[in-house]
Scaffold this active site. Structure first.
Site, PDB file in Angstrom:
ATOM      1  CG  ASP A  14       0.501   2.133 -34.127  1.00  0.00           C
ATOM      2  OD1 ASP A  14       0.994   2.356 -35.391  1.00  0.00           O
ATOM      3  OD2 ASP A  14       0.280   2.497 -33.287  1.00  0.00           O
ATOM      4  N   GLY A  17       4.758   0.143 -40.309  1.00  0.00           N
ATOM      5  CA  GLY A  17       5.579   0.233 -40.187  1.00  0.00           C
ATOM      6  C   GLY A  17       6.260  -0.794 -39.182  1.00  0.00           C
ATOM      7  NE  ARG A  18       5.293  -0.199 -34.274  1.00  0.00           N
ATOM      8  CZ  ARG A  18       3.854  -0.497 -33.835  1.00  0.00           C
ATOM      9  NH1 ARG A  18       4.576  -0.045 -32.397  1.00  0.00           N
ATOM     10  NH2 ARG A  18       3.194   0.814 -33.704  1.00  0.00           N
ATOM     11  CG  ASN A  62      -0.942   9.478 -40.326  1.00  0.00           C
ATOM     12  OD1 ASN A  62      -2.036   8.627 -40.121  1.00  0.00           O
ATOM     13  ND2 ASN A  62      -0.502   9.410 -39.242  1.00  0.00           N
ATOM     14  NE  ARG A 182      -1.937   2.643 -31.165  1.00  0.00           N
ATOM     15  CZ  ARG A 182      -1.963   4.088 -31.504  1.00  0.00           C
ATOM     16  NH1 ARG A 182      -2.488   5.140 -30.779  1.00  0.00           N
ATOM     17  NH2 ARG A 182      -1.213   4.990 -32.012  1.00  0.00           N
ATOM     18  NE  ARG A 188       0.308   7.315 -28.479  1.00  0.00           N
ATOM     19  CZ  ARG A 188       1.823   6.663 -28.280  1.00  0.00           C
ATOM     20  NH1 ARG A 188       2.954   6.153 -27.245  1.00  0.00           N
ATOM     21  NH2 ARG A 188       2.156   6.217 -29.692  1.00  0.00           N
ATOM     22  CB  SER A 190      -3.251   8.451 -32.021  1.00  0.00           C
ATOM     23  OG  SER A 190      -1.961   8.014 -30.819  1.00  0.00           O
TER      24      SER A 190
END
Ligand code: FPP
Length: 245
Positions: A14, A17-18, A62, A182, A188, A190
């Site tokens: 994860d 995007g950030r 997704n 993660r 989480r 997810s």
């Protein structure tokens, strides 16, 4: 292989995007750097002697992302196979997948089939890519298959155990993960390997996936090892009768 090395590591990758947003770059650039981190993690795992590396590359959720992002991710996966399959094969790594891979574009499915067939007999490590994967869907599919087997009489109700249900999951031929990592700061699961992580050590790091390098991977393994060591000490004491209940 070291005794306290996790045999199966699963990763929720994860933060792509950030990573991109912080650099004012398009999200897809984050995924592109994420694909580089995938290469690094595969190579690290192989050198370390990890038996199975499972990567959450695309979840059932997704599909709801913008079309352009979904197709960008599919393209990256396709490019990854084009550019890395030979090296993966040379390194004796077997590629397999979990999830509803048939939902992916036909060209990607075909490439994955080639990659799986080519590497089917490799023995050094398994690279397990979760694609269109959801933990609940995996369990639901297993429940449906099990109920069919019960109906047809292939299995008797009294013979249904956790192992039997496990044989209907996508991960049927894999050991359960010992360590789940993660990245990206969220704490989480997810909808990842819900059934399979029952006894896994969970490791969460703020490092964004594109920044997840060998040092970050080593930190995760070290955390796993120190937890194993602590656990080892307690069980020894229990055996020696030193622990009060
Ligand atoms: C999560 O970051 C990442 C994904 C949804 C996709 C993971 C894909 C790759 C690492 C690249 C391609 C894969 C392979 C196997 C070559 P995010 O977009 O949710 O990040 P954010 O939470 O910061 O927005």
């Amino acid at each position: 292989m070291s005794a306290d090395l996790p045999g199966h590591v699963a990763i929720i990758m994860d933060g792509n995007g950030r990573w991109a947003r912080r650099r004012m770059l398009p999200r897809l650039e984050g995924h592109r750097q994420g694909a580089k981190a995938v290469r690094r993690a595969v190579e690290f795992s192989r050198r370390a002697g990890i038996g199975v590396l499972t990567l959450y590359a695309f979840s059932t959720e997704n599909w709801q992302r913008p079309k352009s992002e979904v197709s960008g991710l599919m393209k990256l996966l396709s490019q990854f196979i084009d550019s890395d399959l030979d090296e993966i094969h040379e390194h004796n790594i077997k590629i397999r997948t979990i999830g509803e891979v048939k939902r992916l574009p036909a060209a990607v499915v075909a490439k994955l089939d080639v990659a799986k067939a080519k590497t089917a007999h490799n023995t050094a490590m398994i690279l397990n890519i979760a694609l269109s994967y959801g933990g609940r869907k995996d369990i639901l599919n297993a429940a449906v298959k099990l109920s069919r087997a019960l109906k047809s009489g292939d299995i008797e109700e009294e013979d249904v155990t956790e192992e039997v249900l496990g044989q209907f999951l996508d991960t049927r031929d894999l050991p359960d993960p010992d360590l789940l990592i993660r990245t990206g700061g969220e704490v989480r699961i997810s909808n990842f390997l819900l059934w399979q992580i029952a006894y896994a050590e969970l490791y969460f790091t703020d490092v964004l996936w594109p920044d997840f390098d060998d040092d970050a991977f080593r930190d995760a393994i070290e955390a796993f090892r120190s937890r194993q060591r602590r656990f080892g000490k307690i069980s020894e004491q229990i055996e020696e009768g030193k622990m009060t209940p």
